[in-house]
Design a protein around this motif. Sequence first.
Motif, PDB file in Angstrom:
ATOM      1  N   THR A 135       0.829  -1.216   0.000  1.00 22.31           N
ATOM      2  CA  THR A 135       0.000   0.000   0.000  1.00 22.31           C
ATOM      3  C   THR A 135       0.862   1.265   0.000  1.00 22.31           C
ATOM      4  OG1 THR A 135      -1.693  -1.224   1.188  1.00 22.31           O
ATOM      5  CG2 THR A 135      -1.919   1.145   1.203  1.00 22.31           C
ATOM      6  N   GLU A 138       1.867   1.779  -3.480  1.00 16.04           N
ATOM      7  CA  GLU A 138       0.676   2.221  -4.224  1.00 16.04           C
ATOM      8  C   GLU A 138       0.556   3.746  -4.121  1.00 16.04           C
ATOM      9  OE1 GLU A 138      -3.314   1.730  -6.058  1.00 16.04           O
ATOM     10  OE2 GLU A 138      -1.490   0.531  -6.068  1.00 16.04           O
ATOM     11  N   LYS A 139       0.753   4.265  -2.900  1.00 14.88           N
ATOM     12  CA  LYS A 139       0.658   5.730  -2.676  1.00 14.88           C
ATOM     13  C   LYS A 139       1.789   6.454  -3.387  1.00 14.88           C
ATOM     14  CE  LYS A 139      -1.615   5.486   1.840  1.00 14.88           C
ATOM     15  NZ  LYS A 139      -1.195   5.013   3.177  1.00 14.88           N
ATOM     16  N   THR A 142       1.108   6.815  -7.153  1.00 15.63           N
ATOM     17  CA  THR A 142      -0.179   7.410  -7.534  1.00 15.63           C
ATOM     18  C   THR A 142       0.027   8.680  -8.363  1.00 15.63           C
ATOM     19  OG1 THR A 142      -1.332   6.480  -5.638  1.00 15.63           O
ATOM     20  CG2 THR A 142      -2.336   8.402  -6.634  1.00 15.63           C
ATOM     21  N   GLY A 143      -0.652   8.712  -9.511  1.00 17.23           N
ATOM     22  CA  GLY A 143      -0.598   9.907 -10.361  1.00 17.23           C
ATOM     23  C   GLY A 143       0.676  10.050 -11.174  1.00 17.23           C
ATOM     24  N   LYS A 144       1.558   9.036 -11.100  1.00 14.87           N
ATOM     25  CA  LYS A 144       2.815   9.109 -11.869  1.00 14.87           C
ATOM     26  C   LYS A 144       2.866   7.930 -12.836  1.00 14.87           C
ATOM     27  CE  LYS A 144       5.480   9.348  -8.029  1.00 14.87           C
ATOM     28  NZ  LYS A 144       6.632   9.561  -7.144  1.00 14.87           N
ATOM     29  N   GLU A 186      -3.158   1.558  -8.936  1.00 11.37           N
ATOM     30  CA  GLU A 186      -1.973   2.326  -9.359  1.00 11.37           C
ATOM     31  C   GLU A 186      -0.780   1.406  -9.631  1.00 11.37           C
ATOM     32  OE1 GLU A 186      -1.896   5.686  -9.900  1.00 11.37           O
ATOM     33  OE2 GLU A 186      -4.022   5.834  -9.426  1.00 11.37           O
ATOM     34  N   ARG A 189      -1.335  -0.348 -12.869  1.00 13.88           N
ATOM     35  CA  ARG A 189      -1.115   0.571 -13.997  1.00 13.88           C
ATOM     36  C   ARG A 189       0.387   0.736 -14.234  1.00 13.88           C
ATOM     37  NH1 ARG A 189       0.008   5.640 -14.115  1.00 13.88           N
ATOM     38  NH2 ARG A 189      -0.252   5.879 -11.866  1.00 13.88           N
ATOM     39  N   TRP A 190       1.131   0.870 -13.135  1.00 11.32           N
ATOM     40  CA  TRP A 190       2.600   1.006 -13.222  1.00 11.32           C
ATOM     41  C   TRP A 190       3.225  -0.237 -13.866  1.00 11.32           C
ATOM     42  CZ3 TRP A 190       5.805  -2.054  -9.850  1.00 11.32           C
ATOM     43  CH2 TRP A 190       7.164  -1.801  -9.982  1.00 11.32           C
TER      44      TRP A 190
END
Length: 224
Positions: A135, A138-139, A142-144, A186, A189-190
């Motif tokens: 987790t 995950e943070k 996030t958004g990258k 996330e 996605r990465w």
Amino acid sequence: MAEKEESVKLLGFWASPFSRRVEMALKLKGVPYEYLEEDLPNKTPLLLELNPLHKKVPVLVHNDKILLESHLILEYIDQTWKNNPILPQDPYEKAMARFWAKFIDDQILTLGFRSLVKAEKGREVAIEETRELLTFLEKEVTGKDFFGGKTIGFLDMIAGSIIPFCLARLWEGIGIDMIPEEKFPELNRWIKNLEEVEIVRECIPPREKQIERMTKIAETIKSA
């Protein structure tokens, strides 16, 4: 005067996330290198000579310099060949990349592999604890596109070699869906972004062969 011919050799093992990440760095920098595959149960005299301390891969030999330990090798590669930086330039971001890299290799690897395999009764507990650690990553992503931002960097090489292309194959082999899409959108996605990077694809161990190997190691640890 002609420049001295560069000689770069890498001693590695096809399934080792530690030597695969070094290959990613060399490929990203466009450094020509000679790759020497080790058969780890039957270590070559060269490996024992170059790394008598740990007797492990990776070993990078640059001209007459011998380097051990993948984090240090990545930093050395980054400082020796300046194009396509691997580590962030900002001192704080660089320190944090090193922090998370250590967290992955020390904690996630230990908990998500050895502890999980040995946890006969408490497998669910080990799964939850591993997910708790994941987790944090995950943070971080996030958004990258990548941990390194728009392009892959140090932390992507560390996390990528360990999580999707090593541990996830063990989890699959023993029937655990550790990073489900709904819990870790996330990270998933990465992983997809990573798989689209050519130099990463060139360094991913063959999936079925890796699953088979990781499952065998798990059985050995369990019966120890």
